[in-house]
Design a protein around this motif. Structure first.
Motif, short mmCIF file in Angstrom:
data_model
loop_
_atom_site.label_atom_id
_atom_site.label_comp_id
_atom_site.label_asym_id
_atom_site.label_seq_id
_atom_site.Cartn_x
_atom_site.Cartn_y
_atom_site.Cartn_z
N MET A 83 0.75 -1.21 -0.12
CA MET A 83 -0.22 -0.05 -0.01
C MET A 83 0.88 1.23 -0.03
O MET A 83 0.40 2.30 -0.60
N PHE A 84 1.97 1.40 0.81
CA PHE A 84 2.68 2.41 0.91
C PHE A 84 4.28 1.67 1.13
O PHE A 84 4.46 0.50 1.38
N HIS A 85 5.39 2.40 0.14
CA HIS A 85 6.59 1.93 0.54
C HIS A 85 7.66 2.99 0.58
O HIS A 85 7.38 4.23 0.59
N ALA A 86 8.75 2.69 0.86
CA ALA A 86 10.07 3.74 1.02
C ALA A 86 9.62 4.50 2.16
O ALA A 86 9.99 5.90 2.10
N LEU A 87 9.23 4.04 3.18
CA LEU A 87 9.00 4.71 4.42
C LEU A 87 10.44 5.16 5.13
O LEU A 87 11.25 4.56 5.16
N THR A 88 10.41 6.66 5.25
CA THR A 88 11.80 6.94 5.76
C THR A 88 11.76 7.98 6.78
O THR A 88 10.66 9.02 6.75
N HIS A 89 12.33 7.84 7.85
CA HIS A 89 12.67 8.50 9.24
C HIS A 89 13.49 9.91 8.90
O HIS A 89 14.23 9.67 8.29
N HIS A 90 12.77 11.00 9.13
CA HIS A 90 13.68 12.42 9.02
C HIS A 90 13.90 12.85 10.44
O HIS A 90 13.18 13.73 10.91
N PRO A 91 14.85 12.38 11.30
CA PRO A 91 14.97 12.77 12.50
C PRO A 91 15.47 14.30 12.78
O PRO A 91 15.80 14.96 11.83
N ASP A 92 14.90 14.76 13.69
CA ASP A 92 15.40 16.33 14.39
C ASP A 92 14.92 17.38 13.34
O ASP A 92 15.21 18.48 13.49
N LEU A 93 13.82 17.07 12.66
CA LEU A 93 13.04 18.06 11.87
C LEU A 93 12.20 18.74 12.76
O LEU A 93 11.60 18.09 13.56
N THR A 94 12.18 20.07 12.90
CA THR A 94 11.14 20.97 13.54
C THR A 94 9.91 20.91 12.88
O THR A 94 9.96 20.46 11.58
N GLN A 95 8.77 21.32 13.45
CA GLN A 95 7.70 21.36 12.73
C GLN A 95 7.49 22.26 11.41
O GLN A 95 6.91 21.90 10.56
N ALA A 96 8.25 23.42 11.54
CA ALA A 96 8.54 24.26 10.26
C ALA A 96 9.19 23.51 9.20
O ALA A 96 8.80 23.64 8.14
N GLN A 97 10.20 22.70 9.58
CA GLN A 97 10.87 21.98 8.51
C GLN A 97 9.87 20.92 8.05
O GLN A 97 10.07 20.47 6.59
N HIS A 98 9.22 20.21 8.88
CA HIS A 98 8.39 19.19 8.40
C HIS A 98 7.35 19.79 7.43
O HIS A 98 7.28 19.27 6.26
N ARG A 99 6.78 20.90 7.77
CA ARG A 99 5.50 21.48 6.88
C ARG A 99 6.30 22.00 5.52
O ARG A 99 5.46 21.79 4.44
N ALA A 100 7.38 22.24 5.36
CA ALA A 100 8.09 22.58 4.35
C ALA A 100 8.51 21.49 3.28
O ALA A 100 8.97 21.71 2.27
#
Length: 222
Positions: free
Chosen positions: A1-18
């Motif tokens: 159903m989904f693939h390539a799950l990737t963790h992005h550690p240490d991102l702020t909320q603002a960086q996540h939204r970007a």
């Protein structure tokens, strides 16, 4: 159903939204657009929610700002109420808070981004529980339960469960006004709830897949 799950550690909320991928909030905006009901998000409500989540999930990073319209004392009362509640306290102790992930929807190729409030793994590592905190103006639990489908929490629960391959999705409602009750809703235990949410996000991701090429072209032109 989904693939390539990737963790992005240490991102702020603002960086996540970007990040360029599609979020559950983006799916809500797309739904409103398709229905011809575009809505302006309330910046004060968004800021309140963001600060509330910081106070609950990352209290060491919480601080008041000069933003107007936020009732800081009320927000802090709610956060304390959550952190004092025994079950919530255990989840907060064991869980991993505010981590960003991206994945690709296999059927459409659309990239999605997610930032669960809490990821809680069992001690044996065989079960994964996702937890989402919602502040609510509902006067009682019965009314809060009626808002769960109204605000498409079923879609969010299904999307998050499927991306992570998780076993449970818990929605914790926090009453804004006294007596500031804390309510627990297990989305995975409600008959048909996840299936309904899965249909919703699948439909919207198909629309998103059709919309993305034309939007990319407009951006390239301008």
């Amino acid at each position: 159903m989904f693939h390539a799950l990737t963790h992005h550690p240490d991102l702020t909320q603002a960086q996540h939204r970007a990040l360029p991928q599609v979020s559950n909030t983006d799916l809500s905006a797309l739904k409103n657009e398709l229905l011809g009901q575009p809505r302006q998000l309330n910046p004060v409500a968004l800021a309140y929610g963001s600060h509330f989540h910081t106070a609950v999930l990352e209290p060491s990073h919480y601080q008041r700002t000069d933003e107007r319209g936020i009732r800081w004392a009320d927000l802090e009362t709610l956060a304390r109420q959550v952190r004092r509640q025994r079950y919530c306290r255990d989840l907060l102790y064991r869980g991993q808070a505010e981590q960003s992930y991206t994945a690709t929807h296999t059927a459409t190729g659309v990239g999605v981004k997610l930032r669960p409030d809490l990821l809680v793994r069992s001690r044996a590592g065989r079960q994964l529980t996702l937890v989402d905190f919602k502040t609510t103006s509902s006067p009682n639990l019965a009314h809060f339960l009626t808002t769960i489908v109204k605000y498409d929490y079923d879609r969010q629960a299904a999307l998050y469960l499927d991306v992570f391959g998780a076993t449970r999705f818990l929605i914790i409602g926090v009453q804004k006004k006294a007596p500031h009750e804390v309510w627990l809703f297990d989305a995975t235990a409600a008959p048909g709830f996840i299936e309904q949410g899965r249909k919703k996000y699948s439909t919207l991701l198909r629309h998103a897949a059709r919309a993305l090429p034309s939007r990319a072209l407009v951006m390239a032109i301008f």
